[in-house]
Scaffold this motif. Structure first.
Motif, PDB file in Angstrom:
ATOM      1  N   TYR A  17      -6.729  -5.835  -1.416  1.00 30.26           N
ATOM      2  CA  TYR A  17      -7.221  -5.112  -2.584  1.00 30.26           C
ATOM      3  C   TYR A  17      -7.038  -3.599  -2.487  1.00 30.26           C
ATOM      4  O   TYR A  17      -6.968  -2.916  -3.511  1.00 30.26           O
ATOM      5  CB  TYR A  17      -8.711  -5.428  -2.802  1.00 30.26           C
ATOM      6  CG  TYR A  17      -8.955  -6.837  -3.259  1.00 30.26           C
ATOM      7  CD1 TYR A  17      -8.975  -7.146  -4.612  1.00 30.26           C
ATOM      8  CD2 TYR A  17      -9.143  -7.871  -2.345  1.00 30.26           C
ATOM      9  CE1 TYR A  17      -9.187  -8.446  -5.047  1.00 30.26           C
ATOM     10  CE2 TYR A  17      -9.347  -9.172  -2.764  1.00 30.26           C
ATOM     11  CZ  TYR A  17      -9.369  -9.453  -4.108  1.00 30.26           C
ATOM     12  OH  TYR A  17      -9.563 -10.754  -4.536  1.00 30.26           O
ATOM     13  N   HIS A  20      -4.254  -1.658  -4.533  1.00 32.82           N
ATOM     14  CA  HIS A  20      -4.496  -1.721  -5.983  1.00 32.82           C
ATOM     15  C   HIS A  20      -5.648  -0.789  -6.386  1.00 32.82           C
ATOM     16  O   HIS A  20      -5.584  -0.123  -7.432  1.00 32.82           O
ATOM     17  CB  HIS A  20      -4.807  -3.156  -6.399  1.00 32.82           C
ATOM     18  CG  HIS A  20      -3.657  -4.093  -6.205  1.00 32.82           C
ATOM     19  ND1 HIS A  20      -2.663  -4.250  -7.140  1.00 32.82           N
ATOM     20  CD2 HIS A  20      -3.354  -4.924  -5.162  1.00 32.82           C
ATOM     21  CE1 HIS A  20      -1.785  -5.137  -6.700  1.00 32.82           C
ATOM     22  NE2 HIS A  20      -2.177  -5.557  -5.511  1.00 32.82           N
ATOM     23  N   THR A  23      -4.417   2.788  -6.331  1.00 30.57           N
ATOM     24  CA  THR A  23      -3.598   3.056  -7.518  1.00 30.57           C
ATOM     25  C   THR A  23      -4.464   3.227  -8.761  1.00 30.57           C
ATOM     26  O   THR A  23      -4.233   4.116  -9.582  1.00 30.57           O
ATOM     27  CB  THR A  23      -2.593   1.907  -7.728  1.00 30.57           C
ATOM     28  OG1 THR A  23      -1.724   1.835  -6.599  1.00 30.57           O
ATOM     29  CG2 THR A  23      -1.775   2.118  -8.992  1.00 30.57           C
ATOM     30  N   ASP A 281      -5.178  -6.644  -9.017  1.00 35.79           N
ATOM     31  CA  ASP A 281      -4.781  -5.577  -9.942  1.00 35.79           C
ATOM     32  C   ASP A 281      -5.821  -5.348 -11.030  1.00 35.79           C
ATOM     33  O   ASP A 281      -6.232  -4.207 -11.296  1.00 35.79           O
ATOM     34  CB  ASP A 281      -3.408  -5.861 -10.553  1.00 35.79           C
ATOM     35  CG  ASP A 281      -3.312  -7.241 -11.190  1.00 35.79           C
ATOM     36  OD1 ASP A 281      -4.216  -8.080 -10.976  1.00 35.79           O
ATOM     37  OD2 ASP A 281      -2.327  -7.484 -11.919  1.00 35.79           O
TER      38      ASP A 281
END
Length: 310
Positions: A17, A20, A23, A281
């Motif tokens: 995780y 993601h 980001t 995501d």
């Protein structure tokens, strides 16, 4: 000064995780250091999974919130050291996966797919199933997941009735509440879907008495929590024919022990807790949004009520 976000989800989950979440934080314009190691007093937010080695929250006195990566929070709500606000995960990707599992297995049993795919004697069975409008679905639990699944089934023309422990009204859906409402929801149900949280009040919601309220031959689908069902009562009902089939994705002990009778029962389908998984995501976007809200002084999303347990 950048925020310090502690990723405390266990090594495997951190690796899965972490990129993601980093980001998503950057995409939301949040200056933050995402790390799995930090001095407790410097931590602003904790992104968490109950399997994490972190079990004592006392040193994290400055943390503004604990953001759970899973929808289920029953393994953390009773932790006496947790005094920070706790948010559960309501992940759009998880919701989509749950809807697909519930609709897919409901349709499998509604159409009778097993009758046609398992026919070693090559019998030409020309019995047509009823239409969806002639089938009743009882949706036990009409929170975010249950409501979305209920509306998806209703869109296919099933007669859907929802049930919750407390008062809840959802436009366009028939809903029931309390013990009397549970009997009304289950009475005459062809399919029963259990999407309740695990709490002391919901354990064994499906038991010998409530199974008796269902239509003979009804199908039970459980993608919610294993403890919602009394296993022995379910097995007895399957053997007697009161329950026609049970498709189960969650269990009291996971992985399901190899010697558990569910594995070999001809009227049970076991799926390995795949109905709905947190997607890295889409869940990262939820984490980033909650951190943004926390910094902006806005209400946090999906804040857990410690009294109710979810």
């Amino acid at each position: 000064m950048p925020l310090t976000v502690l990723l405390a989800a266990g090594a495997a989950n951190n690796d899965r995780y972490g990129p993601h979440i980093a980001t998503a934080l950057a995409g939301a314009g949040i200056a933050a250091t995402l790390t799995d190691q930090a001095a407790p007093e410097t931590v602003d937010y904790i992104v968490y999974a109950p399997s994490s080695p972190l079990q004592d929250f006392t040193p994290y006195r400055n943390a503004k919130a604990v953001l759970n990566l899973w929808a289920g929070v029953e393994r953390i709500t009773g932790n006496p050291t947790l005094t920070q606000p706790l948010c559960r995960m309501v992940d759009p990707g998880l919701t989509e996966g749950m809807v697909e599992w519930v609709v897919g297995h409901t349709m499998r049993h509604h159409i009778g797919i097993d009758r046609y795919t398992v026919a070693p004697d090559r019998t030409w069975n020309h019995d047509c199933p009823p239409l969806a409008r002639d089938r009743k679905v009882a949706m036990l639990g009409i929170g975010a997941l249950g409501e979305t699944c209920a509306r998806a089934l209703k869109a296919l023309n099933f007669h859907v009735e929802g049930w919750s422990r407390g008062p809840k009204s959802l436009p366009g859906l028939v809903t029931h509440q309390g013990q009397d409402g549970l009997k009304a929801a289950l009475s005459g149900a062809d399919f029963v879907v259990t999407l309740l949280p695990k709490t002391p009040d919901t354990e064994n919601t499906i038991n010998a008495e409530t199974i008796g309220w269902m239509k003979r031959g009804a199908v039970i689908l459980n993608p919610g929590r294993g403890a919602l069902i009394d296993d022995e009562a379910l097995l007895a009902a399957l053997d007697s024919g009161q329950i026609g089939h049970a498709t189960l994705d969650v269990f009291r002990v996971e992985p399901l022990p190899q010697d558990h009778p569910f594995w070999a029962h001809p009227r049970v389908t076991v799926t390995p807790h795949i109905a709905a998984d947190t997607r890295p995501d889409t869940s990262a976007e939820v984490v980033a949004e909650n951190i943004r809200r926390g910094e902006a002084g806005e209400p946090l999303l999906h804040l857990v009520d410690r009294v109710r347990g979810y």
